[in-house]
Design a protein around this motif. Structure first.
Motif, PDB file in Angstrom:
ATOM      1  N   ALA A  57      16.233   2.764   5.823  1.00 39.17           N
ATOM      2  CA  ALA A  57      15.533   1.530   6.169  1.00 39.17           C
ATOM      3  C   ALA A  57      15.051   1.549   7.616  1.00 39.17           C
ATOM      4  N   VAL A  58      13.976   0.799   7.867  1.00 39.16           N
ATOM      5  CA  VAL A  58      13.494   0.539   9.227  1.00 39.16           C
ATOM      6  C   VAL A  58      13.962  -0.866   9.590  1.00 39.16           C
ATOM      7  N   HIS A  59      14.795  -0.958  10.621  1.00 38.77           N
ATOM      8  CA  HIS A  59      15.435  -2.239  10.952  1.00 38.77           C
ATOM      9  C   HIS A  59      15.058  -2.680  12.367  1.00 38.77           C
ATOM     10  N   PRO A  60      14.852  -3.979  12.585  1.00 42.02           N
ATOM     11  CA  PRO A  60      14.833  -5.059  11.601  1.00 42.02           C
ATOM     12  C   PRO A  60      13.405  -5.331  11.099  1.00 42.02           C
ATOM     13  N   THR A  61      13.206  -5.231   9.815  1.00 41.20           N
ATOM     14  CA  THR A  61      11.916  -5.511   9.187  1.00 41.20           C
ATOM     15  C   THR A  61      12.135  -6.247   7.879  1.00 41.20           C
ATOM     16  N   LEU A  62      11.092  -6.878   7.418  1.00 42.55           N
ATOM     17  CA  LEU A  62      11.124  -7.478   6.086  1.00 42.55           C
ATOM     18  C   LEU A  62      11.144  -6.377   5.032  1.00 42.55           C
ATOM     19  N   ALA A  63      10.373  -5.303   5.265  1.00 39.09           N
ATOM     20  CA  ALA A  63      10.210  -4.253   4.271  1.00 39.09           C
ATOM     21  C   ALA A  63      11.500  -3.484   3.994  1.00 39.09           C
ATOM     22  N   GLU A  64      12.469  -3.538   4.904  1.00 41.96           N
ATOM     23  CA  GLU A  64      13.698  -2.782   4.673  1.00 41.96           C
ATOM     24  C   GLU A  64      14.445  -3.275   3.441  1.00 41.96           C
ATOM     25  N   GLU A  65      14.194  -4.536   3.038  1.00 43.35           N
ATOM     26  CA  GLU A  65      14.842  -5.063   1.837  1.00 43.35           C
ATOM     27  C   GLU A  65      14.482  -4.238   0.607  1.00 43.35           C
ATOM     28  N   LEU A  66      13.328  -3.584   0.652  1.00 39.93           N
ATOM     29  CA  LEU A  66      12.900  -2.781  -0.491  1.00 39.93           C
ATOM     30  C   LEU A  66      13.863  -1.641  -0.793  1.00 39.93           C
ATOM     31  N   VAL A  67      14.442  -1.052   0.247  1.00 44.19           N
ATOM     32  CA  VAL A  67      15.282   0.131   0.036  1.00 44.19           C
ATOM     33  C   VAL A  67      16.766  -0.159   0.219  1.00 44.19           C
ATOM     34  N   GLN A 114       0.825  -1.204   0.000  1.00 46.29           N
ATOM     35  CA  GLN A 114       0.000   0.000   0.000  1.00 46.29           C
ATOM     36  C   GLN A 114       0.866   1.263   0.000  1.00 46.29           C
ATOM     37  N   MET A 115       1.893   1.283   0.814  1.00 42.69           N
ATOM     38  CA  MET A 115       2.758   2.452   0.870  1.00 42.69           C
ATOM     39  C   MET A 115       3.661   2.544  -0.364  1.00 42.69           C
ATOM     40  N   ALA A 116       4.084   1.395  -0.872  1.00 42.36           N
ATOM     41  CA  ALA A 116       4.879   1.409  -2.101  1.00 42.36           C
ATOM     42  C   ALA A 116       4.070   1.995  -3.250  1.00 42.36           C
ATOM     43  N   ALA A 117       2.769   1.726  -3.261  1.00 39.40           N
ATOM     44  CA  ALA A 117       1.900   2.226  -4.327  1.00 39.40           C
ATOM     45  C   ALA A 117       1.850   3.743  -4.340  1.00 39.40           C
ATOM     46  N   VAL A 118       1.920   4.367  -3.173  1.00 37.73           N
ATOM     47  CA  VAL A 118       1.927   5.835  -3.106  1.00 37.73           C
ATOM     48  C   VAL A 118       3.131   6.384  -3.866  1.00 37.73           C
ATOM     49  N   ALA A 119       4.291   5.788  -3.607  1.00 38.33           N
ATOM     50  CA  ALA A 119       5.521   6.261  -4.249  1.00 38.33           C
ATOM     51  C   ALA A 119       5.484   6.039  -5.757  1.00 38.33           C
ATOM     52  N   LEU A 120       5.045   4.843  -6.182  1.00 37.14           N
ATOM     53  CA  LEU A 120       5.014   4.558  -7.610  1.00 37.14           C
ATOM     54  C   LEU A 120       3.995   5.437  -8.337  1.00 37.14           C
ATOM     55  N   LYS A 121       2.879   5.718  -7.680  1.00 36.97           N
ATOM     56  CA  LYS A 121       1.870   6.590  -8.283  1.00 36.97           C
ATOM     57  C   LYS A 121       2.445   7.991  -8.519  1.00 36.97           C
ATOM     58  N   MET A 122       3.357   8.408  -7.676  1.00 33.99           N
ATOM     59  CA  MET A 122       3.966   9.739  -7.789  1.00 33.99           C
ATOM     60  C   MET A 122       5.176   9.743  -8.725  1.00 33.99           C
ATOM     61  N   GLY A 123       5.518   8.572  -9.295  1.00 36.84           N
ATOM     62  CA  GLY A 123       6.609   8.521 -10.262  1.00 36.84           C
ATOM     63  C   GLY A 123       7.986   8.435  -9.653  1.00 36.84           C
ATOM     64  N   VAL A 124       8.119   7.774  -8.513  1.00 38.59           N
ATOM     65  CA  VAL A 124       9.394   7.703  -7.811  1.00 38.59           C
ATOM     66  C   VAL A 124      10.467   7.033  -8.681  1.00 38.59           C
ATOM     67  N   THR A 125      11.698   7.525  -8.529  1.00 42.22           N
ATOM     68  CA  THR A 125      12.834   6.921  -9.211  1.00 42.22           C
ATOM     69  C   THR A 125      13.619   6.052  -8.235  1.00 42.22           C
ATOM     70  N   LYS A 126      14.477   5.203  -8.777  1.00 40.91           N
ATOM     71  CA  LYS A 126      15.268   4.318  -7.923  1.00 40.91           C
ATOM     72  C   LYS A 126      16.201   5.116  -7.001  1.00 40.91           C
ATOM     73  N   PRO A 127      16.882   6.169  -7.458  1.00 42.61           N
ATOM     74  CA  PRO A 127      17.703   6.943  -6.514  1.00 42.61           C
ATOM     75  C   PRO A 127      16.876   7.567  -5.394  1.00 42.61           C
ATOM     76  N   GLN A 128      15.691   8.064  -5.699  1.00 45.59           N
ATOM     77  CA  GLN A 128      14.830   8.615  -4.646  1.00 45.59           C
ATOM     78  C   GLN A 128      14.413   7.515  -3.673  1.00 45.59           C
ATOM     79  N   TRP A 129      14.062   6.374  -4.212  1.00 43.74           N
ATOM     80  CA  TRP A 129      13.669   5.207  -3.414  1.00 43.74           C
ATOM     81  C   TRP A 129      14.807   4.818  -2.476  1.00 43.74           C
ATOM     82  N   ASP A 130      16.027   4.757  -3.027  1.00 43.07           N
ATOM     83  CA  ASP A 130      17.188   4.337  -2.245  1.00 43.07           C
ATOM     84  C   ASP A 130      17.578   5.363  -1.186  1.00 43.07           C
ATOM     85  N   SER A 131      17.177   6.610  -1.372  1.00 44.11           N
ATOM     86  CA  SER A 131      17.526   7.641  -0.396  1.00 44.11           C
ATOM     87  C   SER A 131      16.715   7.511   0.888  1.00 44.11           C
ATOM     88  N   THR A 132      15.691   6.651   0.867  1.00 43.81           N
ATOM     89  CA  THR A 132      14.870   6.411   2.049  1.00 43.81           C
ATOM     90  C   THR A 132      15.623   5.498   3.008  1.00 43.81           C
TER      91      THR A 132
END
Length: 460
Positions: A435-445, A415-433
């Motif tokens: 991580a929240v550790h330790p979580t499964l979702a941190e693998e995304l960034v 759901q939260m990833a969809a917000v970013a993709l809807k706004m046209g996020v780029t990989k460098p912007q994504w990577d600048s986020t």
């Protein structure tokens, strides 16, 4: 509009129809809603809501096994199907009642009965009379599709009957490879039923990313679901002892129940659409434009009956856009691009945007970031379940075109990833986020290395 009984008559009280009716009524319009079953539609009454309750119920057995790995003693708990059904039915009745109350409070009139169009401005409700209306909204949703020519298909059930079984079978065969079939396979297997999923295609979950499809198949097998691909029924035979599923492979598989989840069709039969001049698409769906208007000037349609994106939140947004356009003077369309979806399989799937294959067809050169791993929770007790996270990125612009997650809480993550993709996020912007550790979702960034498909090597 004073010459008509109503300003708006809505046929179908599912999520899309109810949202449109409420908003229209709140504008001061005279609104009626006809529903032949219970108010709430497919999602609330016989779809995603009761099915999610069943998913919750079926997950506890696996959770109990995981708990043992964390030091808890072996559980002696047993499952009571009838007690669960009673609790489920009470909650569904409560939710349906809320829908009725909300409609009434908004000033809309609920008419219980099957409705059909007599002409573009006239609606007949079985047992209730004939009504005239300025505008009509078709929101009748879809219904399970069955292969009517299959010998013995009358012995099969669909997802709708699965919510009301008097008792759990010991063995079940589920025909189909879409999200409904996959979700129910996980449900029944989790509740201790010997479950076989058969699908005529090469892999389940057609339309999803191929890595996701393969990963879910492997993980479902670990949970005990038998998956048979490239196979379908030739006939179904009912004996005194069981149901015999005769397959085109030559196998004859005995089960206690067979369920078909081979797709849903727009529910347009008997609505009188032809009499009103409403055009249908080749698959029987109501053909509409970007504003959900049909070929008839005063008739609109939203939700699954239009077969655009068959998801409850989409129907709600389409219904709201219709009401804004026609009753608030605010022309509004719903953007069907970058709509996230979830499959409540076990493990669950969250997906938004393009699959790898679709991205290559539409955008040419792309980069893939892919991670398969055992999550922290599984590693601790020595389990073999694995998660998958995948990003599809356009070369050059580095815009993220697709995000796919398979693993615990994947629907919540997407759901939260969809917000970013809807706004046209780029990989460098994504990577600048960070991580929240330790979580499964941190693998995304934290994925930095591009994935090279096997066999391509440096040539990729």
């Amino acid at each position: 509009m004073a010459n008509y009984d109503y300003d708006l008559f809505v046929i179908g009280a599912g999520s899309g129809g109810v949202r449109a009716a409420r908003l229209a009524a709140l504008s001061g319009a005279r609104v009626a809603v006809a529903e032949e079953h219970r108010v709430g539609g497919t999602c609330v009454i016989r779809g995603c809501v009761p099915k999610k309750f069943m998913v919750y119920a079926s997950e506890f057995a696996h959770s109990a096994k995981v708990a043992e790995g964390y030091g808890w003693s072996e559980s002696q708990a047993s499952f009571d199907w009838k007690r669960f059904l009673a609790a489920k039915d009470r909650e569904i009745a409560r939710l349906s009642g809320i829908y009725v109350t909300n409609l009434n409070n908004a000033g809309a009139e609920v008419i219980h009965g099957r409705a059909k169009l007599v002409d573009a401005h006239t609606v007949e409700v079985e047992g209730k009379g004939v009504f005239t209306t300025e505008k009509v909204l078709i929101a009748t949703g879809g219904r399970p599709w069955l292969p009517e020519t299959l010998p013995g298909v009358e012995h099969a059930i669909t997802s709708e009957e699965a919510f009301h079984l008097l008792e759990l079978p010991k063995r079940i065969m589920i025909a189909g490879g879409g999200y409904i079939a996959v979700e129910f396979a996980g449900i029944f297997a989790g509740l201790g039923v010997d479950t076989t999923l058969v699908y005529r295609g090469a892999n389940i979950l057609r339309g999803f990313d191929d890595d996701v499809r393969a990963h879910v198949t492997d993980e479902m097998k670990k949970r005990g679901v038998k998956i048979v691909l490239g196979c379908q029924h030739e006939r179904i035979e009912k004996t005194e002892a069981c149901i015999v599923n005769h397959m085109n492979s030559g196998a004859a598989i005995e089960t206690d129940l067979v369920m078909f989840a081979t797709g849903r069709a727009p529910y347009t039969a008997g609505l009188g659409l032809e009499a009103a001049g409403v055009k249908l698409a080749e698959n029987g769906a109501v053909a509409v434009d970007a504003y959900s208007k049909t070929s008839v000037e005063n008739i609109w349609a939203v939700g699954d009956v239009t077969d655009r994106i068959n998801l409850t939140p989409v129907a709600i947004r389409e219904g709201a856009a219709f009401a804004q356009t026609e009753f608030y003077g605010n022309p509004t369309t719903f953007d069907h691009d970058m709509v996230a979806s979830a499959v409540f399989s076990q493990p669950p799937v969250g997906s938004v945007g393009l699959s790898e294959a679709d991205a290559r067809h539409k955008h040419g050169k792309i980069d893939i970031y892919l991670s398969r791993f055992r999550p922290m929770k599984t590693t601790f007790y020595g389990g073999d379940e694995r998660c998958l996270i995948k990003l599809v990125v356009e070369q050059g612009s580095e815009r993220i075109l697709g995000c796919h997650v398979v693993g615990p809480d994947a629907p919540e993550i997407i759901q939260m990833a969809a917000v970013a993709l809807k706004m046209g996020v780029t990989k460098p912007q994504w990577d600048s986020t960070c991580a929240v550790h330790p979580t499964l979702a941190e693998e995304l960034v934290t994925m930095r290395e591009k994935h090279v498909p096997q066999g391509l090597g440096a040539a990729a």
